[in-house]
Motif scaffolding. Structure first.
Motif: not given
Length: 560
Positions: A384-397, A365-374, A341-345
């Motif tokens: 709103t503009r749906d123009c998110s960049v793929p990565h931000h501060h080393g994390k997937t947006v 909350t362990d899974l939510l914390q894991l998700i928010l970590k990455h 799970v951690g590797l996939l997230v």
């Protein structure tokens, strides 16, 4: 009746002497008129004992005496035990070359089958007695007949036992493509049991490296499954196709077998030669699925590192599985969540509504914390503009659809809000996105107060104010005293700071430390002064029930 254990009181005197190899005693007993044809409880006579013992001299004397019996020498030399074993079979089984030669000269049936369908040649092959095998072949033993209940030939058995010199001999006279009852060839057996030298002999003799068993398995698949690296390399180097489907049920490839059983070195080799259509192609199954199924996190890690998609293809119609992440979550039987799970997230797997349920519909909350970590929660205007960049501060947006589904699940899991709300707000979620009628109606008093501390409570919309007034009247909400007043200037200032910087940068980076304000205000600007709501634990229903209940009752709440 047990035909394998010998009872001493049933053995004839001549047979007992023959077993010990005492030729003088055998001759003396025969001369005194003792019979050579008396049988024990196993059906063994003196000739069987002498042949099994490897006593050539005793065999000669007993054959001479047997020739004078009423049945004659030919019948006597071919007499069988209760297990259907001839003297020749017993001698070949034990590698007694001279005795086998003597019995064949006495016209022993070279192809006599035992009750379990063995024969002298098969017995000699099984024991690895090369010279006996050569003698039997020279005398015309049949080489391609099937033996045992599974219809193996002598070549199958030689390969299985790893008797490479015998395999080399048989490969010149046997049918290399002979199949057992599962359509398994000798080369397949070599690959299955890691008999590399035998494999090379068969390939060099012309055996088909792409043969398929009844279930479509290939030698390359079975070698990959068993982790026989040298066999895998040899097969690939000699034309084995790693992209041949090896199952009737779904297009299983050798790479799936290596991933499922965690054979990392084999998996690495197969990744380099396997068509990547198996990763995302329609009608295919990513090897990620089988690696997750067997809890092979090392395989998952390697596949992701080598570019396999963490989302793969939707296999609902093939395996009943929607995505690798949903499969990994449902395969986790206990907390914390599996390494897969951690590797996939971490690799950026897309999060669906069902995945968010695992993270939010629980008091853990362990899974939510894991998700928010990455993962990075983008600011509202980006969504709103749906123009998110793929990565931000080393994390997937998080994508727009992921945030929508996050909010939809959150607003349907208000019961657990005391657990997930602080984490989401501290991770940069814009709190106004949760100011929805359902949230204000269902949240308990502490949770509602916590959420209101992050907004300007004085300028809520009339419908929301109406809900709060009603709850106050019904005494289902006890507001903080300062909610009756206009927010203080300091609170308004930090709301403005958050608006300018964006809740994501404010809450998750050190941007506050770079502002020209006293360090004592840093925690205040990041809303760390607000005490979290306490969670009132009540035993939740099983997650499977909550998943089913969510699917049948939830509403899609349009919050973006």
């Amino acid at each position: 009746m047990d035909f394998t254990e010998c009872y001493g009181d049933s053995v004839s005197s001549v047979a007992a002497a023959a077993r010990s190899g005492c030729r003088k005693r055998v001759r003396r007993l025969i001369k005194r008129g003792f019979s050579v044809d008396c049988r024990d409880n196993r059906g063994w006579n003196a000739l069987h004992e002498a042949a099994a013992a490897g006593s050539k001299e005793c065999v000669q004397d007993i054959l001479a005496a047997g020739a004078g019996s009423s049945r004659g020498c030919s019948a006597y030399v071919n007499s069988l035990t209760h297990e259907g074993e001839s003297a020749c079979h017993l001698a070949a089984q034990r590698g007694h070359l001279a005795v086998v030669r003597l019995l064949l000269k006495a016209h022993s049936n070279i192809n006599q089958l035992t009750n379990d369908l063995s024969c002298p040649l098969y017995a000699a092959v099984d024991g690895g007695y090369k010279e006996v095998v050569e003698l039997l072949l020279c005398k015309g033993a049949e080489v391609n007949r099937t033996h045992t209940a599974s219809c193996w030939t002598c070549l199958h058995q030689a390969v299985y036992k790893g008797h490479s010199e015998i395999v080399r001999i048989l490969a010149n006279v046997c049918n290399l493509e002979v199949l057992d009852d599962h359509k398994i060839s000798p080369l397949f057996v070599a690959a299955q049991y890691g008999q590399q030298e035998c494999l090379e002999i068969l390939v060099n003799a012309g055996a088909n490296v792409s043969t398929q068993a009844a279930d479509l398995a290939t030698p390359l698949l079975i070698a990959s499954q068993e982790g026989h690296q040298a066999c895998v390399d040899y097969l690939l180097d000699h034309g084995a196709d790693p992209n041949v489907a090896c199952s009737h049920e779904w297009p299983q490839l050798p790479i799936h077998a290596a991933a499922e059983f965690g054979h990392i070195s084999v998996l690495r080799r197969l990744i380099a030669v396997t068509d990547r259509a198996c990763d995302r192609g329609d009608g295919m199954v990513s090897p990620l699925y089988v690696a997750i199924h067997s809890h092979q996190s090392k395989s998952v890690e390697m596949l992701l590192r080598e570019g396999f998609s963490p989302d793969a293809q939707d296999c609902t119609h093939i395996l009943g599985i929607r995505s690798p992440l949903s499969f990994a979550l449902c395969r986790t039987s206990s907390k914390p969540y599996s390494e897969s799970v951690g590797l996939l997230v971490a690799a950026g797997a897309s999060l669906s509504e069902e995945d968010w349920i695992y993270a939010l519909a629980t008091d853990e909350t362990d899974l939510l914390q894991l998700i928010l970590k990455h993962r990075w929660i983008p600011r509202p205007e980006t969504l709103t503009r749906d123009c998110s960049v793929p990565h931000h501060h080393g994390k997937t947006v998080l994508k727009l659809q992921e945030v929508r589904e996050l909010l939809c699940v959150a607003l349907n899991q208000v019961h657990f809000a005391a657990r997930w709300l602080p984490l989401l707000l501290k991770a940069g979620l814009e709190p106004s996105l949760l100011l929805q009628p359902h949230m204000l109606e269902q949240a308990d008093s502490e949770v509602l107060n916590y959420l209101l501390e992050f907004v300007n409570w004085s300028n809520l919309s009339p419908p929301l104010k109406h809900i709060l007034d009603r709850r106050r009247t019904e005494k289902t909400w006890e507001p903080c005293p300062h909610f009756d007043s206009v927010p203080c200037l300091s609170h308004m200032c930090r709301l403005q700071v958050r608006s300018v910087l964006g809740p994501d940068l404010l809450m998750r980076t050190d941007v506050v430390q770079q502002l020209p304000v006293p360090s004592l205000l840093h925690d205040f600007l990041q809303f760390r002064d607000i005490p979290e709501a306490s969670y009132t634990h009540s035993p939740p229903s099983p997650l499977s029930n909550r998943l089913q209940g969510y699917r049948s009752t939830h509403e899609h709440r349009h919050v973006l």
